[in-house]
Design a protein around this motif. Structure first.
Motif, PDB file in Angstrom:
ATOM      1  N   GLN A  56     -83.134  68.138  -1.318  1.00 43.78           N
ATOM      2  CA  GLN A  56     -83.813  66.938  -0.525  1.00 43.78           C
ATOM      3  C   GLN A  56     -84.893  66.455  -1.608  1.00 43.78           C
ATOM      4  OE1 GLN A  56     -84.665  67.880   3.526  1.00 43.78           O
ATOM      5  NE2 GLN A  56     -86.509  66.379   3.522  1.00 43.78           N
ATOM      6  N   ARG A  57     -85.672  67.294  -2.324  1.00 43.69           N
ATOM      7  CA  ARG A  57     -86.819  66.541  -3.067  1.00 43.69           C
ATOM      8  C   ARG A  57     -86.152  65.670  -4.158  1.00 43.69           C
ATOM      9  NH1 ARG A  57     -90.457  69.976  -7.148  1.00 43.69           N
ATOM     10  NH2 ARG A  57     -91.675  68.233  -7.507  1.00 43.69           N
ATOM     11  N   GLU A  58     -84.999  66.193  -4.722  1.00 45.39           N
ATOM     12  CA  GLU A  58     -84.541  65.333  -5.702  1.00 45.39           C
ATOM     13  C   GLU A  58     -83.966  63.847  -5.232  1.00 45.39           C
ATOM     14  OE1 GLU A  58     -83.038  69.268  -8.705  1.00 45.39           O
ATOM     15  OE2 GLU A  58     -81.605  68.354  -7.150  1.00 45.39           O
ATOM     16  N   LEU A  59     -83.297  64.350  -4.090  1.00 44.67           N
ATOM     17  CA  LEU A  59     -82.872  63.198  -3.358  1.00 44.67           C
ATOM     18  C   LEU A  59     -84.046  61.997  -3.091  1.00 44.67           C
ATOM     19  CD1 LEU A  59     -80.259  61.754  -2.258  1.00 44.67           C
ATOM     20  CD2 LEU A  59     -80.637  62.745  -0.318  1.00 44.67           C
TER      21      LEU A  59
ATOM     22  N   ARG B 105     -77.724  52.952   4.673  1.00 42.76           N
ATOM     23  CA  ARG B 105     -78.448  54.027   3.877  1.00 42.76           C
ATOM     24  C   ARG B 105     -77.629  55.408   3.944  1.00 42.76           C
ATOM     25  NH1 ARG B 105     -83.939  52.155   7.183  1.00 42.76           N
ATOM     26  NH2 ARG B 105     -84.196  50.488   5.776  1.00 42.76           N
ATOM     27  N   HIS B 106     -77.084  55.739   5.287  1.00 40.49           N
ATOM     28  CA  HIS B 106     -76.314  56.982   5.345  1.00 40.49           C
ATOM     29  C   HIS B 106     -75.096  57.039   4.059  1.00 40.49           C
ATOM     30  CE1 HIS B 106     -78.292  56.911   9.545  1.00 40.49           C
ATOM     31  NE2 HIS B 106     -77.824  58.065   9.436  1.00 40.49           N
TER      32      HIS B 106
ATOM     33  N   LEU C 268     -74.795  59.837   1.501  1.00 43.82           N
ATOM     34  CA  LEU C 268     -73.690  60.650   1.419  1.00 43.82           C
ATOM     35  C   LEU C 268     -73.034  60.407  -0.045  1.00 43.82           C
ATOM     36  CD1 LEU C 268     -71.428  61.998   3.653  1.00 43.82           C
ATOM     37  CD2 LEU C 268     -70.413  60.050   2.947  1.00 43.82           C
ATOM     38  N   MET C 269     -73.008  59.301  -0.417  1.00 42.41           N
ATOM     39  CA  MET C 269     -72.516  59.180  -1.873  1.00 42.41           C
ATOM     40  C   MET C 269     -73.162  59.794  -3.040  1.00 42.41           C
ATOM     41  SD  MET C 269     -69.451  57.378  -1.068  1.00 42.41           S
ATOM     42  CE  MET C 269     -68.944  57.082  -2.768  1.00 42.41           C
ATOM     43  N   HIS C 270     -74.394  59.630  -2.706  1.00 38.92           N
ATOM     44  CA  HIS C 270     -75.326  60.437  -3.740  1.00 38.92           C
ATOM     45  C   HIS C 270     -75.005  61.988  -3.769  1.00 38.92           C
ATOM     46  CE1 HIS C 270     -78.168  60.189  -7.098  1.00 38.92           C
ATOM     47  NE2 HIS C 270     -78.827  61.448  -6.693  1.00 38.92           N
TER      48      HIS C 270
ATOM     49  N   HIS D 109     -73.316  64.378  -6.708  1.00 38.25           N
ATOM     50  CA  HIS D 109     -74.173  65.501  -7.210  1.00 38.25           C
ATOM     51  C   HIS D 109     -74.429  66.517  -6.298  1.00 38.25           C
ATOM     52  CE1 HIS D 109     -75.880  62.454 -10.003  1.00 38.25           C
ATOM     53  NE2 HIS D 109     -76.022  61.635  -9.110  1.00 38.25           N
ATOM     54  N   PRO D 110     -73.320  67.345  -6.095  1.00 37.75           N
ATOM     55  CA  PRO D 110     -73.317  68.440  -5.185  1.00 37.75           C
ATOM     56  C   PRO D 110     -74.563  69.508  -5.478  1.00 37.75           C
ATOM     57  CG  PRO D 110     -71.069  68.144  -6.009  1.00 37.75           C
ATOM     58  CD  PRO D 110     -72.066  67.004  -6.797  1.00 37.75           C
ATOM     59  N   GLY D 111     -74.910  70.009  -4.522  1.00 30.60           N
ATOM     60  CA  GLY D 111     -76.015  70.951  -4.738  1.00 30.60           C
ATOM     61  C   GLY D 111     -77.476  70.404  -5.070  1.00 30.60           C
TER      62      GLY D 111
END
Length: 115
Positions: free
Chosen positions: A22-25, A6-7, A11-13, A17-19
């Motif tokens: 948290q909501r988008e994630l 999960r980590h 981390l990969m996502h 997708h820099p920037g």
């Protein structure tokens, strides 16, 4: 092992997708908001992730990989690429393209179903 996966996914996502916020994630992962918050806090504590205020909206925090997070991201990406290359080594290029198209179609279909 599952905990670490999960980590790695988060981390990969964030690395791809820099920037991202948290909501988008949360929206992308379809995971529980509190679970993502805990994962992000752990990644930040480990020094792999930073949260910076959005220049246009100080209430929003943007996620970025730290220097060590970018190194880890590169290592994980190289590992994934190596595994993919090994798995597809004997598959002709035309069939690799067909497989990629099928996987992308399946991903898009799943995304449409979730929306």
């Amino acid at each position: 092992h599952r905990h670490q996966t999960r980590h790695q996914r988060v981390l990969m996502h964030a690395g791809r997708h820099p920037g991202i916020t948290q909501r988008e994630l949360v929206e992308h992962s379809h995971a529980d908001k509190a679970q993502i918050a805990r994962l992000l806090a752990q990644l930040q504590q480990q020094g792999w992730l930073t949260r910076r205020p959005d220049p246009d909206d100080g209430r929003v925090r943007r996620l970025h990989l730290s220097t060590s997070g970018r190194r880890l991201f590169a290592q994980l990406q190289a590992l994934q690429d190596g595994i993919a290359s090994t798995l597809l080594r004997e598959v002709p290029a035309a069939q690799q393209h067909q497989l990629l198209a099928l996987l992308q179609s399946a991903r898009d279909s799943i995304s449409d179903d979730l929306e």
